[in-house]
Design an enzyme around this catalytic site. Sequence first.
Site, PDB file in Angstrom:
ATOM      1  N   ASN A  11       4.999   3.688   0.760  1.00 12.55           N
ATOM      2  CA  ASN A  11       4.548   2.574  -0.273  1.00 12.55           C
ATOM      3  C   ASN A  11       3.872   3.048  -1.417  1.00 12.55           C
ATOM      4  O   ASN A  11       2.918   3.749  -1.754  1.00 12.55           O
ATOM      5  CB  ASN A  11       3.371   1.869   0.670  1.00 12.55           C
ATOM      6  N   LYS A  13       3.077   1.545  -3.894  1.00 10.53           N
ATOM      7  CA  LYS A  13       2.202   0.577  -4.765  1.00 10.53           C
ATOM      8  C   LYS A  13       2.420   0.500  -6.077  1.00 10.53           C
ATOM      9  O   LYS A  13       3.634   0.385  -6.574  1.00 10.53           O
ATOM     10  CB  LYS A  13       0.703   1.189  -4.470  1.00 10.53           C
ATOM     11  N   GLU A  94      -4.951  -4.261   0.354  1.00 11.12           N
ATOM     12  CA  GLU A  94      -5.148  -4.382  -1.060  1.00 11.12           C
ATOM     13  C   GLU A  94      -4.879  -5.985  -1.545  1.00 11.12           C
ATOM     14  O   GLU A  94      -5.609  -6.537  -2.485  1.00 11.12           O
ATOM     15  CB  GLU A  94      -4.249  -3.510  -1.846  1.00 11.12           C
ATOM     16  N   GLU A 163      -3.792   0.086   9.180  1.00  9.37           N
ATOM     17  CA  GLU A 163      -4.318   0.890   8.043  1.00  9.37           C
ATOM     18  C   GLU A 163      -5.973   0.354   7.990  1.00  9.37           C
ATOM     19  O   GLU A 163      -6.285  -0.445   7.345  1.00  9.37           O
ATOM     20  CB  GLU A 163      -3.519   0.234   6.951  1.00  9.37           C
TER      21      GLU A 163
END
Length: 248
Positions: A11, A13, A94, A163
């Site tokens: 990931n 991001k 997030e 997570e």
Amino acid sequence: MRQRKPLVVANWKMNGSLDLVQQMSDALSVLKQPLPDILICPPVIFLSYFPKHANYKLGAQNMSEQLVGAFTGEISADMLRTAGASHVIIGHSERRALYGELDSVISQKVKVAVDAGLTPILCVGETLQQREEEKTLQVLARQLDAVYAAQPHLLAHSVVSYEPIWAIGTGQTATPQQAQQVHQFIRQHLAQYDVQAADAVKIIYGGSVTAANCEALFAEADIDGALIGGASLKVADFSAICTMAKDS
Ligand code: 13P
């Protein structure tokens, strides 16, 4: 012999560049078989720059719960498929914390992804405060139920990622025992919806995974791979993690 083939997910991001696309695809292309399933989730703008027919798949980090229409700035599941994605991360902490994504929206996204032929990677996890108040399992049950209670058929098409929020980007990885305990709970909890699908579903761990700590995590019975942030931007580290996952 483990039944579930390990899955290692990058990931990126909101990081990366065309240089990193090139370096990562070059590095992964020379890894020797057998490999785990490998998935790269870069910012979507980079998807079309990855070579086709590689030994890894591509995914997105988010998508709209809408199918089409006047939703400025959004990207649909069909568009992601067209751009080469096979998977999409949904409900990352997030997104939940910074963009106010609610369980109801996340549930809709998982459905829309599956309907479009994408595999959703549903992220679940607790805050440090929730862990300290011993609410971890309660929080995870709520996040899982929001998606699968009314739509149990989606489980057979999903990946789940645990997570813990306190482990993301902090360098404070969950211990293999802590992670295994939660992964086992998730699998048992999901079995109420579909025993076979719960046994087959890949449950991957995310939160400060590195080349140094991944082996012990992969050795746990219910940890089927990893969702990797920071270390997935380092070509050598990510390649090393993939190599170690194949042996688990
Ligand atoms: P880090 O690996 O940087 O802790 O990020 C984990 C994560 O959020 C992956 O989705």
